[in-house]
Design a protein around this motif. Structure first.
Motif: not given
Length: 301
Positions: A119, A141, A143, A167-171, A217-218
């Motif tokens: 990522h 995840g 914020d 789903q991997p995602r930016r946190v 990233w989570y």
């Protein structure tokens, strides 16, 4: 950042802070010993434990380990700093901050490390469950709620896992219960603020990382089970004091002055209202008020 050894790519310094941790440490060490990513060096920073924590740690010969033993309890944040500095000095490519009241599968560290390149980010974190409710999220995840006071939020908290956070995602936020960071993060963000001692130290560090543009990233395929409050449940008065004190310090540190003062007085009103509604005692209100005053004063020290 001062270096005494060349940086070794893929070498991860695992930093954990212990304090009377004998009842959780064995399972934690067992999990770490089984990791498929083998280039690990464990740093146990012990805060003057009075139980068998150090005895258990010294008996383990299946893990490369550095034990840093403090004569006094310096807190979680400064304990992490000690481990981080040691890992960076030993040439670790990354630092993994990891609670010892956790258990995790053999691929967790490897997945966190692989996620950094996949990522193109500087920090990764994992999916975390309650240990006593193994299908219930503690963290999936997270914020910061920028308004009004940068409060941190765990996505999925206390929800049953039905595949909704896969789903991997930016946190922007993760607890340092499990946080893998490239060594460059500490050059940009600095160390953890030792004033917190414990609680809100992770929120402070991650918020500074977010403000410096550090990408986090989570990764849901990396998993961990957390024995929440296993190390603090025996000291409820201290925990409450630190939460109240550190919340005020965190707000004053990161929120504009007028807004910080407004939140300080709002907290005071909430504590007073709890007495009127018979949800709290006068003694507890006094403790909270003293803790809030302490947090307000910490900013200038």
């Amino acid at each position: 950042m001062a270096e005494s050894n060349p940086i070794e790519k893929g070498k991860i310094g695992v930093v954990t802070v212990t304090y009377n941790s004998e009842h959780v440490l064995e399972e934690f060490l067992d999990s770490l010993a089984l990791q498929t990513h083998k280039n690990l060096l464990l740093y146990i920073v012990d805060n003057a434990s009075r139980d068998k924590t150090l005895e258990i740690a010294n008996q383990r010969t299946d893990l490369p380990c550095v034990i840093l033993s403090n004569a006094d309890n310096v807190g979680v944040s400064e304990g992490n700093n000690q481990g981080i500095r040691a890992a960076l000095a030993d040439g670790c490519d990354c630092v993994l901050l990891l609670n010892n009241d956790t258990v995790f599968p053999a691929d967790m560290v490897g997945r966190l490390y692989a996620g950094l390149d996949r990522h193109q980010c500087e920090m990764t974190t994992c999916k975390m469950y309650f240990h006593d409710r193994p299908k219930v999220y503690w963290y999936a995840g997270g914020d910061f709620l920028h308004w009004p006071s940068f409060k941190s939020r765990h996505a999925g908290f206390r929800q049953l896992d039905t595949g909704q956070f896969e789903q991997p995602r930016r946190v922007t936020y993760a607890p340092t219960c499990c946080l893998l960071a490239r060594r460059t993060v500490f050059d940009r963000v600095g160390m953890m603020d030792p004033k917190y001692f414990a609680y809100y130290d992770d929120a402070d560090f991650l918020l500074r990382g977010f403000q410096h543009g550090v990408a986090l990233w989570y990764l849901p395929d990396a998993k961990l089970w957390h024995k929440v409050s296993a190390l603090t449940s025996r000291q409820p008065a201290l925990v409450e004091r630190l939460f109240v004190r550190n919340r005020i310090y965190f707000i004053r540190k990161h929120v504009p002055g007028w807004q910080a003062r407004a939140w300080y007085w709002l907290d005071q009103c909430q504590y007073a209202l709890s007495i009127v509604l018979f949800k709290s005692s006068l003694e507890r209100w006094r403790r909270r008020r003293a803790a809030a005053q302490e947090g307000w004063a910490m900013f200038r020290k």
